[in-house]
Every structure is written in C-alpha cells, then in structure tokens.
Design a protein around this motif. Structure first.
Motif, PDB file in Angstrom:
ATOM      1  N   LYS A   1       1.970   7.347 -21.690  1.00  0.00           N
ATOM      2  CA  LYS A   1       3.072   6.371 -21.729  1.00  0.00           C
ATOM      3  C   LYS A   1       4.226   6.811 -20.803  1.00  0.00           C
ATOM      4  CE  LYS A   1       4.819   2.697 -23.695  1.00  0.00           C
ATOM      5  NZ  LYS A   1       4.120   1.424 -23.593  1.00  0.00           N
ATOM      6  N   GLU A   2       4.497   8.121 -20.806  1.00  0.00           N
ATOM      7  CA  GLU A   2       5.544   8.638 -19.908  1.00  0.00           C
ATOM      8  C   GLU A   2       5.135   8.466 -18.440  1.00  0.00           C
ATOM      9  OE1 GLU A   2       7.769  12.270 -22.162  1.00  0.00           O
ATOM     10  OE2 GLU A   2       5.590  12.418 -22.187  1.00  0.00           O
ATOM     11  N   LEU A   3       3.857   8.679 -18.139  1.00  0.00           N
ATOM     12  CA  LEU A   3       3.381   8.464 -16.762  1.00  0.00           C
ATOM     13  C   LEU A   3       3.559   6.994 -16.373  1.00  0.00           C
ATOM     14  CD1 LEU A   3       0.079  10.589 -16.789  1.00  0.00           C
ATOM     15  CD2 LEU A   3       2.280  11.223 -15.771  1.00  0.00           C
ATOM     16  N   ASP A   4       3.247   6.107 -17.312  1.00  0.00           N
ATOM     17  CA  ASP A   4       3.379   4.671 -17.074  1.00  0.00           C
ATOM     18  C   ASP A   4       4.837   4.307 -16.741  1.00  0.00           C
ATOM     19  OD1 ASP A   4       2.167   1.948 -17.216  1.00  0.00           O
ATOM     20  OD2 ASP A   4       3.618   1.701 -18.830  1.00  0.00           O
ATOM     21  N   ARG A   5       5.763   4.916 -17.452  1.00  0.00           N
ATOM     22  CA  ARG A   5       7.196   4.646 -17.238  1.00  0.00           C
ATOM     23  C   ARG A   5       7.642   5.096 -15.835  1.00  0.00           C
ATOM     24  NH1 ARG A   5      10.683   1.054 -19.378  1.00  0.00           N
ATOM     25  NH2 ARG A   5      12.268   1.275 -17.793  1.00  0.00           N
ATOM     26  N   ILE A   6       7.163   6.280 -15.427  1.00  0.00           N
ATOM     27  CA  ILE A   6       7.504   6.798 -14.087  1.00  0.00           C
ATOM     28  C   ILE A   6       6.994   5.818 -13.025  1.00  0.00           C
ATOM     29  CG2 ILE A   6       7.029   8.640 -12.413  1.00  0.00           C
ATOM     30  CD1 ILE A   6       6.783  10.551 -14.905  1.00  0.00           C
ATOM     31  N   ALA A   7       5.752   5.343 -13.217  1.00  0.00           N
ATOM     32  CA  ALA A   7       5.151   4.420 -12.246  1.00  0.00           C
ATOM     33  C   ALA A   7       5.913   3.093 -12.217  1.00  0.00           C
ATOM     34  CB  ALA A   7       3.679   4.183 -12.592  1.00  0.00           C
ATOM     35  N   TYR A   8       6.209   2.560 -13.393  1.00  0.00           N
ATOM     36  CA  TYR A   8       6.950   1.291 -13.475  1.00  0.00           C
ATOM     37  C   TYR A   8       8.278   1.405 -12.733  1.00  0.00           C
ATOM     38  CZ  TYR A   8       9.634  -2.591 -15.446  1.00  0.00           C
ATOM     39  OH  TYR A   8      10.414  -3.715 -15.585  1.00  0.00           O
ATOM     40  N   ASP A   9       9.028   2.476 -13.015  1.00  0.00           N
ATOM     41  CA  ASP A   9      10.342   2.650 -12.390  1.00  0.00           C
ATOM     42  C   ASP A   9      10.219   2.757 -10.868  1.00  0.00           C
ATOM     43  OD1 ASP A   9      11.581   2.538 -14.839  1.00  0.00           O
ATOM     44  OD2 ASP A   9      11.772   4.721 -15.067  1.00  0.00           O
ATOM     45  N   PHE A  10       9.211   3.510 -10.393  1.00  0.00           N
ATOM     46  CA  PHE A  10       9.061   3.685  -8.939  1.00  0.00           C
ATOM     47  C   PHE A  10       8.709   2.352  -8.272  1.00  0.00           C
ATOM     48  CE2 PHE A  10       7.026   4.434  -4.951  1.00  0.00           C
ATOM     49  CZ  PHE A  10       7.823   5.420  -4.377  1.00  0.00           C
TER      50      PHE A  10
ATOM     51  N   GLY B   1      -1.627  -0.616  -9.104  1.00  0.00           N
ATOM     52  CA  GLY B   1      -1.524  -1.768  -8.215  1.00  0.00           C
ATOM     53  C   GLY B   1      -0.061  -2.155  -8.070  1.00  0.00           C
ATOM     54  N   ALA B   2       0.312  -2.574  -6.867  1.00  0.00           N
ATOM     55  CA  ALA B   2       1.673  -3.064  -6.650  1.00  0.00           C
ATOM     56  C   ALA B   2       1.602  -4.364  -5.870  1.00  0.00           C
ATOM     57  CB  ALA B   2       2.506  -2.046  -5.884  1.00  0.00           C
ATOM     58  N   CYS B   3       2.510  -5.275  -6.215  1.00  0.00           N
ATOM     59  CA  CYS B   3       2.578  -6.565  -5.529  1.00  0.00           C
ATOM     60  C   CYS B   3       3.925  -6.663  -4.819  1.00  0.00           C
ATOM     61  CB  CYS B   3       2.408  -7.696  -6.541  1.00  0.00           C
ATOM     62  SG  CYS B   3       2.409  -9.321  -5.769  1.00  0.00           S
ATOM     63  N   TYR B   4       3.887  -6.775  -3.487  1.00  0.00           N
ATOM     64  CA  TYR B   4       5.108  -6.848  -2.696  1.00  0.00           C
ATOM     65  C   TYR B   4       5.169  -8.198  -1.981  1.00  0.00           C
ATOM     66  CZ  TYR B   4       8.728  -5.682   0.685  1.00  0.00           C
ATOM     67  OH  TYR B   4       9.882  -5.690   1.429  1.00  0.00           O
ATOM     68  N   LYS B   5       6.192  -8.968  -2.299  1.00  0.00           N
ATOM     69  CA  LYS B   5       6.358 -10.296  -1.698  1.00  0.00           C
ATOM     70  C   LYS B   5       5.063 -11.107  -1.716  1.00  0.00           C
ATOM     71  CE  LYS B   5      10.448  -9.118   0.930  1.00  0.00           C
ATOM     72  NZ  LYS B   5      11.098  -8.879   2.221  1.00  0.00           N
ATOM     73  N   GLY B   6       4.372 -11.040  -2.860  1.00  0.00           N
ATOM     74  CA  GLY B   6       3.188 -11.889  -3.069  1.00  0.00           C
ATOM     75  C   GLY B   6       1.866 -11.283  -2.642  1.00  0.00           C
ATOM     76  N   TYR B   7       1.856 -10.025  -2.160  1.00  0.00           N
ATOM     77  CA  TYR B   7       0.609  -9.396  -1.715  1.00  0.00           C
ATOM     78  C   TYR B   7       0.370  -8.069  -2.428  1.00  0.00           C
ATOM     79  CZ  TYR B   7       0.050 -13.075   1.561  1.00  0.00           C
ATOM     80  OH  TYR B   7      -0.134 -14.318   2.085  1.00  0.00           O
ATOM     81  N   HIS B   8      -0.896  -7.889  -2.843  1.00  0.00           N
ATOM     82  CA  HIS B   8      -1.253  -6.739  -3.673  1.00  0.00           C
ATOM     83  C   HIS B   8      -1.896  -5.609  -2.868  1.00  0.00           C
ATOM     84  CE1 HIS B   8      -0.783  -8.851  -7.566  1.00  0.00           C
ATOM     85  NE2 HIS B   8      -1.160  -9.926  -6.886  1.00  0.00           N
TER      86      HIS B   8
ATOM     87  N   LYS C   1       9.215  -0.757  -9.359  1.00  0.00           N
ATOM     88  CA  LYS C   1      10.334  -1.707  -9.413  1.00  0.00           C
ATOM     89  C   LYS C   1      11.445  -1.316  -8.436  1.00  0.00           C
ATOM     90  CE  LYS C   1      10.652  -4.810 -12.153  1.00  0.00           C
ATOM     91  NZ  LYS C   1      10.193  -6.227 -11.998  1.00  0.00           N
ATOM     92  N   SER C   2      11.745  -0.018  -8.349  1.00  0.00           N
ATOM     93  CA  SER C   2      12.823   0.415  -7.456  1.00  0.00           C
ATOM     94  C   SER C   2      12.433   0.259  -5.995  1.00  0.00           C
ATOM     95  CB  SER C   2      13.221   1.871  -7.763  1.00  0.00           C
ATOM     96  OG  SER C   2      12.194   2.740  -7.356  1.00  0.00           O
ATOM     97  N   SER C   3      11.130   0.068  -5.733  1.00  0.00           N
ATOM     98  CA  SER C   3      10.658  -0.166  -4.358  1.00  0.00           C
ATOM     99  C   SER C   3      10.644  -1.655  -4.005  1.00  0.00           C
ATOM    100  CB  SER C   3       9.240   0.398  -4.198  1.00  0.00           C
ATOM    101  OG  SER C   3       9.191   1.750  -4.562  1.00  0.00           O
ATOM    102  N   GLY C   4      11.084  -2.485  -4.926  1.00  0.00           N
ATOM    103  CA  GLY C   4      11.136  -3.925  -4.641  1.00  0.00           C
ATOM    104  C   GLY C   4       9.828  -4.644  -4.891  1.00  0.00           C
ATOM    105  N   ALA C   5       8.918  -4.004  -5.632  1.00  0.00           N
ATOM    106  CA  ALA C   5       7.617  -4.605  -5.925  1.00  0.00           C
ATOM    107  C   ALA C   5       7.481  -4.786  -7.439  1.00  0.00           C
ATOM    108  CB  ALA C   5       6.494  -3.715  -5.400  1.00  0.00           C
ATOM    109  N   THR C   6       6.369  -5.409  -7.843  1.00  0.00           N
ATOM    110  CA  THR C   6       6.062  -5.505  -9.267  1.00  0.00           C
ATOM    111  C   THR C   6       4.702  -4.854  -9.515  1.00  0.00           C
ATOM    112  OG1 THR C   6       5.122  -7.696  -8.905  1.00  0.00           O
ATOM    113  CG2 THR C   6       7.378  -7.614  -9.711  1.00  0.00           C
ATOM    114  N   PRO C   7       4.516  -4.259 -10.698  1.00  0.00           N
ATOM    115  CA  PRO C   7       3.211  -3.646 -11.017  1.00  0.00           C
ATOM    116  C   PRO C   7       2.155  -4.743 -11.171  1.00  0.00           C
ATOM    117  CG  PRO C   7       4.952  -2.880 -12.521  1.00  0.00           C
ATOM    118  CD  PRO C   7       5.491  -4.070 -11.798  1.00  0.00           C
TER     119      PRO C   7
ATOM    120  N   GLY D   1       0.821  -1.218   0.000  1.00  0.00           N
ATOM    121  CA  GLY D   1       0.000   0.000   0.000  1.00  0.00           C
ATOM    122  C   GLY D   1       0.850   1.260   0.000  1.00  0.00           C
ATOM    123  N   LYS D   2       1.930   1.247   0.782  1.00  0.00           N
ATOM    124  CA  LYS D   2       2.846   2.405   0.816  1.00  0.00           C
ATOM    125  C   LYS D   2       3.519   2.605  -0.541  1.00  0.00           C
ATOM    126  CE  LYS D   2       2.836   4.046   5.098  1.00  0.00           C
ATOM    127  NZ  LYS D   2       1.516   4.691   5.084  1.00  0.00           N
ATOM    128  N   ILE D   3       3.821   1.514  -1.209  1.00  0.00           N
ATOM    129  CA  ILE D   3       4.452   1.631  -2.538  1.00  0.00           C
ATOM    130  C   ILE D   3       3.456   2.242  -3.529  1.00  0.00           C
ATOM    131  CG2 ILE D   3       5.419   0.293  -4.464  1.00  0.00           C
ATOM    132  CD1 ILE D   3       6.561  -1.627  -2.229  1.00  0.00           C
TER     133      ILE D   3
END
Ligand code: MG
Ligand code: MG
Length: 247
Positions: free
Chosen positions: A38-47, A96-103, A49-55, A17-19
C-alpha cells in the motif's frame, strides 16, 4: 483494429513512458523488507500525479489501486494492501500512466533483500525473454515471430510460459489490438508496421504454467504455488530497431 500512431501521438506516449520509468525510479529505493505494498502504491500515485499524468490502472475495470504488486507465487494483478515485504520475496510491480490521453505500461520483478539463486535466475530469464522477443519486433515480421522467440527462450531455460494472459497494443486505450502471446509458432498473426505501439510482457513461472484467479477477481497466482516473474515494456515499431518507450 490496430492503430498506427502519428508523430504527435508518439510524443505523448514517449512522455507517458518517461513518467512510468520515473515511477520505477521513485519506487526502487523503497522496495525492501518491512514496507507495505500500500505504501508503494502511494509513492507511485504521488509521482504519477505530480508528473501531470493519471495512473492508468486506478479504477480500470474497477481495479482499486494505481499499481499492481504481485509477490512470489502471484503472477499479476496483485492489489496493494497492508502486506509487508519480507527478505527473500520477489515482487512484480506493474505500472501504467496516462498523459494527455495516451498510455504507457511497464512491469518489472524486483528482489526484496537477499533472494535464492533460483529466484534470481527466474527474474533474469524473464527479463531476457523480452529482449529475445524484441529482436524480432521489426517492420514486416509477424507478431507471432516475437511470441515464438519469447516462448522458446523461456521454455529452453526450463520455465513455464503463462498462457492465459498476453501483451497488447496500447495508445489511447490501455489495451488495444493486437494480443501479443508469449508462445506459439512463428509466421502467424498480423504483420508489424512502423507506428504500431505494443506492450510486450512475458509472464513466467518456475513450475507449471497453470494459474488461477482469487476470489477478489484480480489476484492471479500459480496453481502449483511456484514463483512467478513479469517483465514488460511499451515499444514502438519503426523502420529499424524498435524503440522502447518506457525506459
Ligand atoms: Mg502492465
Ligand atoms: Mg500490459
């Protein structure tokens, strides 16, 4: 089946949730005329991923991007592309972000530059309908009590409640039981219990609530072309007031 989350599962969902809320912070300053979705999508993807989660949305059912970007009459599931935001647009962003298996899952509607008073009121009523709903999101109440409060608030403000899409349970899966409608009579549906996690997400139209899906099988628009707004948080039912996990 509605799952009750353990303390350790909830810690992972809080982190997810914090991510998600951090991703909104990272995007906020870029939401202005001229930027592409598309540029907004890239910013979100990078943030994310750099937080250790997946979109959570990337490749979900084949969705081709990390966030949904839904402009003006687009209600939900808009696909980021080379469309540039224009002054006076409204854009709903769903993350949405998934961190260690939880969304965790959250959506907000933003003004691009200067928007009309009507568009502003649509955004405000949509956000407030969520808060009217979660006043009822208490242990022992029923899901339908939350749904009814959301729908009543929206319709009493003269707006339409989208029928075809709902909120949902969330956890190890992005979409779990139960469905959370944004309308209906109170007193129906499962009882809320401490440890349930649900995404509540009113989708609101300035005109009629009928929607259609474009040929890309994702983009959902209002049938009458009226503006639409979306507001969503992932919440935890507790013994007292609910906890919002995506703030
Ligand atoms: Mg969402
Ligand atoms: Mg959702």
């Amino acid at each position: 089946m509605i799952t009750i989350k353990s303390h350790s599962e909830l810690d992972l969902m809080r982190k997810a949730g914090k991510i998600v809320s951090g991703t909104f912070e990272a995007l906020k300053r870029s939401i202005k005329p001229g930027i592409t979705t598309k540029e907004l999508d890239r910013i979100a993807y990078d943030f994310i991923k750099s937080s250790g989660a997946t979109p959570s949305f990337l490749n979900y059912g084949g969705f081709p991007a990390s966030i949904c970007t839904s402009i003006n009459d687009c209600v939900i599931h808009g696909i980021p592309d080379k469309t540039k935001l224009c002054d006076g647009d409204i854009i709903s962003i769903d993350i949405g972000a998934c961190y260690k298996g939880y969304h965790a899952d959250s959506a907000k509607t933003f003004a691009v530059g200067d928007i009309s008073a009507d568009a502003k009121r649509l955004i405000d009523v949509t956000r407030q309908s969520f808060y009217e709903g979660i006043k009822l999101a208490k242990r022992k109440n029923r899901i339908g009590d939350v749904s009814a409060a959301i729908g009543e608030y929206i319709e009493s403000n003269g707006f339409g409640v989208v029928r075809d899409y709902t909120g949902h349970g969330i956890g190890e899966k992005l979409h779990e039981d139960p469905s959370v409608f944004n309308f209906g009579a109170p007193g129906h549906g499962p009882r809320l219990m401490a440890g349930m996690t649900i995404a509540i997400e009113p989708m609101v139209t300035a005109g009629d609530y009928e929607v259609y899906t474009e040929d890309d099988d994702w983009t959902v628009r209002t049938f009458d072309g009226s503006l639409a707004a979306h507001y969503e948080h992932t919440i935890l039912i507790t013994d007292g007031e609910c906890e919002i996990l995506t703030l």
